[in-house]
Design an enzyme around this catalytic site. Structure first.
Site, PDB file in Angstrom:
ATOM      1  CG  ASP A  92     -68.207  15.143  64.842  1.00 24.69           C
ATOM      2  OD1 ASP A  92     -68.500  15.853  66.094  1.00 24.69           O
ATOM      3  OD2 ASP A  92     -67.488  15.325  64.168  1.00 24.69           O
ATOM      4  CE1 TYR A  97     -65.360  17.996  58.848  1.00 24.31           C
ATOM      5  CE2 TYR A  97     -66.922  16.277  59.704  1.00 24.31           C
ATOM      6  CZ  TYR A  97     -65.710  17.197  59.849  1.00 24.31           C
ATOM      7  OH  TYR A  97     -65.295  17.338  61.103  1.00 24.31           O
ATOM      8  CE  LYS A 122     -67.013  18.933  64.400  1.00 23.86           C
ATOM      9  NZ  LYS A 122     -67.299  17.982  63.383  1.00 23.86           N
ATOM     10  CG  HIS A 155     -65.009  22.937  62.005  1.00 27.59           C
ATOM     11  ND1 HIS A 155     -65.607  22.536  60.933  1.00 27.59           N
ATOM     12  CD2 HIS A 155     -64.029  22.218  62.441  1.00 27.59           C
ATOM     13  CE1 HIS A 155     -65.192  21.487  60.716  1.00 27.59           C
ATOM     14  NE2 HIS A 155     -64.139  20.962  61.562  1.00 27.59           N
TER      15      HIS A 155
HETATM   16  N1  LIG Z   1     -63.237  19.451  64.805  1.00 27.93           N
HETATM   17  C1  LIG Z   1     -62.134  19.186  63.831  1.00 27.93           C
HETATM   18  O1  LIG Z   1     -61.431  20.137  63.296  1.00 27.93           O
HETATM   19  C2  LIG Z   1     -62.162  17.679  63.352  1.00 27.93           C
HETATM   20  C3  LIG Z   1     -60.812  17.439  62.789  1.00 27.93           C
HETATM   21  C4  LIG Z   1     -60.640  16.047  62.301  1.00 27.93           C
HETATM   22  C5  LIG Z   1     -61.777  14.945  62.446  1.00 27.93           C
HETATM   23  N2  LIG Z   1     -62.660  15.493  63.282  1.00 27.93           N
HETATM   24  C6  LIG Z   1     -64.005  14.534  63.549  1.00 27.93           C
HETATM   25  O2  LIG Z   1     -63.333  13.268  63.884  1.00 27.93           O
HETATM   26  C7  LIG Z   1     -63.799  12.136  63.041  1.00 27.93           C
HETATM   27  C8  LIG Z   1     -62.658  11.052  63.289  1.00 27.93           C
HETATM   28  O3  LIG Z   1     -61.414  11.704  62.850  1.00 27.93           O
HETATM   29  P1  LIG Z   1     -60.500  11.469  61.316  1.00 27.93           P
HETATM   30  O4  LIG Z   1     -61.525  10.956  60.514  1.00 27.93           O
HETATM   31  O5  LIG Z   1     -59.513  12.159  61.185  1.00 27.93           O
HETATM   32  O6  LIG Z   1     -59.674   9.854  61.879  1.00 27.93           O
HETATM   33  P2  LIG Z   1     -59.886   8.507  62.632  1.00 27.93           P
HETATM   34  O7  LIG Z   1     -61.164   8.208  63.144  1.00 27.93           O
HETATM   35  O8  LIG Z   1     -58.910   8.543  63.717  1.00 27.93           O
HETATM   36  O9  LIG Z   1     -59.510   7.735  61.730  1.00 27.93           O
HETATM   37  C9  LIG Z   1     -60.117   7.383  60.527  1.00 27.93           C
HETATM   38  C10 LIG Z   1     -59.332   6.262  59.662  1.00 27.93           C
HETATM   39  O10 LIG Z   1     -59.280   4.937  60.061  1.00 27.93           O
HETATM   40  C11 LIG Z   1     -59.802   3.975  59.307  1.00 27.93           C
HETATM   41  N3  LIG Z   1     -60.238   3.195  60.432  1.00 27.93           N
HETATM   42  C12 LIG Z   1     -61.713   3.403  61.258  1.00 27.93           C
HETATM   43  N4  LIG Z   1     -61.820   2.280  62.103  1.00 27.93           N
HETATM   44  C13 LIG Z   1     -60.892   1.458  61.643  1.00 27.93           C
HETATM   45  C14 LIG Z   1     -60.718   0.103  62.352  1.00 27.93           C
HETATM   46  N5  LIG Z   1     -61.482  -0.355  63.252  1.00 27.93           N
HETATM   47  N6  LIG Z   1     -59.594  -0.433  61.754  1.00 27.93           N
HETATM   48  C15 LIG Z   1     -58.989  -0.199  61.023  1.00 27.93           C
HETATM   49  N7  LIG Z   1     -58.898   1.152  60.311  1.00 27.93           N
HETATM   50  C16 LIG Z   1     -59.968   2.026  60.794  1.00 27.93           C
HETATM   51  C17 LIG Z   1     -60.802   4.587  58.525  1.00 27.93           C
HETATM   52  O11 LIG Z   1     -60.969   3.864  57.149  1.00 27.93           O
HETATM   53  P3  LIG Z   1     -62.380   3.452  56.567  1.00 27.93           P
HETATM   54  O12 LIG Z   1     -63.073   4.648  56.684  1.00 27.93           O
HETATM   55  O13 LIG Z   1     -61.680   3.130  55.054  1.00 27.93           O
HETATM   56  O14 LIG Z   1     -62.927   2.395  57.398  1.00 27.93           O
HETATM   57  C18 LIG Z   1     -60.007   6.028  58.250  1.00 27.93           C
HETATM   58  O15 LIG Z   1     -59.032   5.814  57.109  1.00 27.93           O
HETATM   59  C19 LIG Z   1     -63.843  12.873  61.683  1.00 27.93           C
HETATM   60  O16 LIG Z   1     -64.610  12.222  61.005  1.00 27.93           O
HETATM   61  C20 LIG Z   1     -64.755  14.039  62.160  1.00 27.93           C
HETATM   62  O17 LIG Z   1     -66.018  13.701  62.503  1.00 27.93           O
HETATM   63  C21 LIG Z   1     -62.994  16.939  63.674  1.00 27.93           C
END
Ligand SMILES: NC(=O)c1ccc[n+]([C@@H]2O[C@H](COP(=O)([O-])OP(=O)(O)OC[C@H]3O[C@@H](n4cnc5c(N)ncnc54)[C@H](OP(=O)(O)O)[C@@H]3O)[C@@H](O)[C@H]2O)c1
Length: 342
Positions: A92, A97, A122, A155
């Site tokens: 994704d 990004y 997106k 997006h």
């Molecule tokens: N459409 C939109 O507007 C939108 C907005 C936000 C996000 N997104 C999408 O959703 C994805 C995920 O959201 P997000 O990046 O906001 O947050 P998330 O996946 O909820 O959290 C990411 C954080 O959690 C840590 N993490 C991941 N797996 C872990 C585990 N098993 N144990 C401990 N810590 C862990 C990561 O650290 P490390 O990387 O350091 O391991 C990072 O700091 C994004 O990458 C993007 O593709 C889309």
């Protein structure tokens, strides 16, 4: 006891061999399934969580993706390769990004055939005007090293006037996404995109869009879904209206992940099932019927996050009730002068 005749003992050995082979087959498949690489329909059975959802186009979108927002350059490529090696088949990403070239390089180096990988990108807010869409899509395609996307999302339901500094909202395209959508439909017909959807749209905005004579309905809405913001009404309405939700920030995003993993109910479920709190959440999302997009650039976490399992009903309910029993709080809430959520 009557001694077995020669024919009977032959049948008995065959039966035993078959039994042993079946057990070995199920153990091996179960083991591989547990590590997310492969699942045997015969052994995973109806109790396994879905590994994909089928969209109206007939395409199957894998239920767990690697998210790459804030996956830094220099790290994101390795994360993508680790993910593909661990069995992920869904990435994704987004133009904004800023890491699509490194993602594309990693996809190529992985050697996994293009048609086996689901790639989402997106459309950023600056490019909602119909004439701006194809050039920026082509930029994403070229950076990703592919000639089509499996999924392209609007997006945000927010359009900016292109090239204005400071930023200026384009209210016409913000209040009415239909011209943008029509262009996306055209790009599906042209073969550059296989499926189209939206992100950060609430029910009202989806209804505004679908009130138009669409050729293709939005099939996906990517929204924030996590313990702090579980959005049960949106989830229910989306299911009733044939829209698959994708859970972004499923662990509460970088700012809240530590706190999210400490929630007592989740720690309890993790202890009972012998899995990690992150695995409890990712399993919960899929069990709620959404796709889920955890982001990590840490190899062990990338692998950990793909290993999901169905939660027993009472433990699923425990987490669902805990998530729904506090005031919802958003982790991602940009302030662009547009009331995005109402
Ligand atoms: N459409 C939109 O507007 C939108 C907005 C936000 C996000 N997104 C999408 O959703 C994805 C995920 O959201 P997000 O990046 O906001 O947050 P998330 O996946 O909820 O959290 C990411 C954080 O959690 C840590 N993490 C991941 N797996 C872990 C585990 N098993 N144990 C401990 N810590 C862990 C990561 O650290 P490390 O990387 O350091 O391991 C990072 O700091 C994004 O990458 C993007 O593709 C889309």
């Amino acid at each position: 006891m009557r001694p077995a005749k020669q024919g009977e003992s032959w049948k008995k050995s065959l039966g035993t061999a078959f039994l042993v082979a079946s057990v070995v087959y199920c153990v091996v498949w179960g083991f591989r399934g547990a590590f997310g690489r492969l699942r045997s329909p015969g052994c995973s059975g109806k109790h396994a969580l879905p590994t994909s959802y089928t969209l109206p186009s007939g395409d199957k979108i894998p239920s767990v993706a690697l998210g790459v927002w804030r996956a830094e350059k220099g790290k994101v490529g390795d994360a993508v390769k680790t993910a593909l090696n661990a069995g992920y088949r869904h990435i994704d990403g987004a133009w904004i990004y800023g890491n699509e070239a490194e993602v594309g390089e990693a996809l190529k180096e992985s050697g996994v055939p293009r048609e086996d990988i689901w790639i989402t990108s997106k459309l950023w807010n600056d490019f909602h005007a119909p004439e701006d869409i194809e050039p920026v899509l082509d930029e994403s395609l070229s950076r990703l090293g592919t000639d089509y996307l499996d999924l392209y999302l609007i997006h945000w339901p927010v359009a900016f006037k292109k090239g204005k500094i400071p930023r200026e909202v384009d209210w016409d395209l913000t209040n009415n996404s239909y011209p943008t959508w029509q262009k996306l439909e055209e790009l599906v017909e042209k073969g550059k995109i296989r499926n189209i959807g939206v992100s950060n749209f609430n029910i009202r905005r989806i209804q505004n869009l679908t009130a138009n004579p669409l050729k293709i309905k939005p099939v996906i809405n990517q929204v924030e879904l996590n313990y702090w913001n579980p959005q049960p009404e949106l989830l229910k309405w989306s299911k009733q209206n044939g829209i698959l939700l994708e859970a972004y920030s499923p662990l509460g995003s970088a700012e809240r992940v530590k706190e999210t993993l400490q929630v007592p109910e989740v720690k309890k479920i993790a202890r009972v099932l012998g899995i990690t709190p992150a695995q409890v959440y990712i399993s919960w999302h899929v069990q709620r019927g959404t796709a889920v997009l955890p982001k990590s650039v840490t190899p062990s976490r990338v692998e950990e996050n793909l290993q999901i399992t169905r939660l027993p009903e009472h433990l699923f309910d425990l987490l669902e009730n805990a998530a729904n029993s506090h005031k919802p709080v958003r982790s991602v809430d940009p302030h662009w002068g547009v009331d995005i959520w109402h």
